[in-house]
Design an enzyme around this catalytic site. Sequence first.
Site, PDB file in Angstrom:
ATOM      1  N   ASN A   9       0.954  -1.030   0.025  1.00 16.84           N
ATOM      2  CA  ASN A   9       0.364   0.061  -0.249  1.00 16.84           C
ATOM      3  C   ASN A   9       0.550   1.243   0.096  1.00 16.84           C
ATOM      4  O   ASN A   9       1.342   1.877   0.801  1.00 16.84           O
ATOM      5  CB  ASN A   9      -0.924  -0.067   1.631  1.00 16.84           C
ATOM      6  CG  ASN A   9      -1.494   1.087   1.799  1.00 16.84           C
ATOM      7  OD1 ASN A   9      -2.156   2.394   0.477  1.00 16.84           O
ATOM      8  ND2 ASN A   9      -2.490   1.589   2.607  1.00 16.84           N
ATOM      9  N   TRP A  10       0.804   2.111  -1.007  1.00 20.17           N
ATOM     10  CA  TRP A  10       2.102   3.044  -0.944  1.00 20.17           C
ATOM     11  C   TRP A  10       1.380   4.504  -1.196  1.00 20.17           C
ATOM     12  O   TRP A  10       1.712   5.228  -0.491  1.00 20.17           O
ATOM     13  CB  TRP A  10       2.422   3.296  -2.290  1.00 20.17           C
ATOM     14  CG  TRP A  10       3.166   1.885  -3.536  1.00 20.17           C
ATOM     15  CD1 TRP A  10       3.415   1.674  -2.932  1.00 20.17           C
ATOM     16  CD2 TRP A  10       3.390   2.352  -5.241  1.00 20.17           C
ATOM     17  NE1 TRP A  10       4.080   0.473  -4.036  1.00 20.17           N
ATOM     18  CE2 TRP A  10       4.166   1.115  -5.398  1.00 20.17           C
ATOM     19  CE3 TRP A  10       2.993   3.332  -5.477  1.00 20.17           C
ATOM     20  CZ2 TRP A  10       4.381   1.053  -6.619  1.00 20.17           C
ATOM     21  CZ3 TRP A  10       3.484   3.076  -7.369  1.00 20.17           C
ATOM     22  CH2 TRP A  10       4.367   1.842  -7.145  1.00 20.17           C
ATOM     23  N   LYS A  11       0.018   4.448  -0.091  1.00 21.26           N
ATOM     24  CA  LYS A  11      -1.134   4.999   0.609  1.00 21.26           C
ATOM     25  C   LYS A  11      -0.324   6.816  -0.436  1.00 21.26           C
ATOM     26  O   LYS A  11      -0.742   6.506  -1.570  1.00 21.26           O
ATOM     27  CB  LYS A  11      -0.329   5.272   1.852  1.00 21.26           C
ATOM     28  CG  LYS A  11      -0.210   4.467   2.582  1.00 21.26           C
ATOM     29  CD  LYS A  11      -0.221   4.802   4.028  1.00 21.26           C
ATOM     30  CE  LYS A  11       0.063   3.569   4.603  1.00 21.26           C
ATOM     31  NZ  LYS A  11      -0.057   3.607   6.706  1.00 21.26           N
ATOM     32  N   GLU A 166      -4.877  -4.706  10.586  1.00 20.74           N
ATOM     33  CA  GLU A 166      -4.118  -4.164  11.002  1.00 20.74           C
ATOM     34  C   GLU A 166      -3.957  -3.245  11.934  1.00 20.74           C
ATOM     35  O   GLU A 166      -4.702  -2.060  12.826  1.00 20.74           O
ATOM     36  CB  GLU A 166      -3.664  -3.204   9.793  1.00 20.74           C
ATOM     37  CG  GLU A 166      -3.488  -3.760   8.540  1.00 20.74           C
ATOM     38  CD  GLU A 166      -2.741  -2.406   7.273  1.00 20.74           C
ATOM     39  OE1 GLU A 166      -2.195  -3.288   7.143  1.00 20.74           O
ATOM     40  OE2 GLU A 166      -3.796  -1.835   7.379  1.00 20.74           O
ATOM     41  N   SER A 212       3.900  -1.989   9.650  1.00 21.00           N
ATOM     42  CA  SER A 212       5.222  -2.212  10.697  1.00 21.00           C
ATOM     43  C   SER A 212       5.997  -3.369   9.997  1.00 21.00           C
ATOM     44  O   SER A 212       6.970  -3.786  10.702  1.00 21.00           O
ATOM     45  CB  SER A 212       5.786  -1.856  11.903  1.00 21.00           C
ATOM     46  OG  SER A 212       5.145  -0.199  12.519  1.00 21.00           O
ATOM     47  N   GLY A 233       2.914  -1.114   4.596  1.00 23.41           N
ATOM     48  CA  GLY A 233       2.741   0.276   4.044  1.00 23.41           C
ATOM     49  C   GLY A 233       4.455   0.541   3.162  1.00 23.41           C
ATOM     50  O   GLY A 233       4.413   0.592   2.667  1.00 23.41           O
TER      51      GLY A 233
HETATM   52  C1  PEP Z   1      -0.609   0.433   6.125  1.00 21.94           C
HETATM   53  O1  PEP Z   1      -0.744   0.933   5.371  1.00 21.94           O
HETATM   54  O2  PEP Z   1      -1.560  -0.924   5.735  1.00 21.94           O
HETATM   55  C2  PEP Z   1       0.157  -0.103   7.087  1.00 21.94           C
HETATM   56  C3  PEP Z   1       0.383  -1.415   7.838  1.00 21.94           C
HETATM   57  O3  PEP Z   1       1.403   0.327   7.143  1.00 21.94           O
HETATM   58  P1  PEP Z   1       2.910   0.276   7.260  1.00 21.94           P
HETATM   59  O4  PEP Z   1       3.570  -1.162   7.314  1.00 21.94           O
HETATM   60  O5  PEP Z   1       3.680   1.140   7.672  1.00 21.94           O
HETATM   61  O6  PEP Z   1       2.920   0.087   9.232  1.00 21.94           O
END
Ligand code: PEP
Length: 255
Positions: A9-11, A166, A212, A233
């Site tokens: 997920n590149w957000k 999540e 994370s 993410g």
């Molecule tokens: C996410 O955006 O779904 C996510 C899990 O982010 P990160 O891996 O940066 O915690």
Amino acid sequence: MRTPIAAGNWKMNFGPRQAQQFAGIVRDPLNAVTGAEVVLFPPFIAIPTVYNVLYGTHIGLGAQNLSDQLGGAYTGEVAASMIAELCRWVIVGHSERRHYYGETDATVNTKTRVALDADLTPIVCVGEHLADREANLTERVITTQVRGSLGGLPAEQIGRVVVAYEPVWAIGTGRAATRQDAEDVIALIRALVSELYGQPVADALRILYGGSVTAANVGEFMASPQIDGALVGGASLKPEFVDIAQIIASAKASS
Ligand code: PEP
């Protein structure tokens, strides 16, 4: 046997130019990953560019959100049918959508239906806040989210749904859940889906962990037979995502 998933997920990172560059770097090594479905979720504006880069590979492409409306006068929104012209996947109810844009379980439920009707594969996100966990409310929060977000979906389409657990306190914080915490909540989600749709549906449901995830910790999560992959993410914005996808595929191949 549930095929594992490595989802990136590149957000709100990478416009079309950067997306083209990054997708070009990871395309061949990601395409070489076998035994896992690898899916990239660029921002809407970069989807056509990434579609072109990935064309001819088996790397999946998805959107990070969709409209709950089918089309028409909804300025700024993107309909499921439009997404489905270029993508097979969509993230629904990410905690950032729930938190910053007021998406409720009812919104997530509607969007999941709309996604399924457009033949998209929705990754439906659930997860508790830190305050919930500290107040021993995780079970209650997850139960409410799963029933509200996934209840009443058409039985013939439910098999296409993927769930991502999540925990909100683990997203972007560098503080991943422990494998045991993730496993406990994922087992709860499976039990709740079994109540809603029966044991065979629950047994076939793919449930990802997100929060994370890095190349250093993903192996620990994947060693759990309950966890069917990761929604990533921050680390999906780096070549490290290739290592993550490889670790997911090989961990599940050897289990
Ligand atoms: C996410 O955006 O779904 C996510 C899990 O982010 P990160 O891996 O940066 O915690």
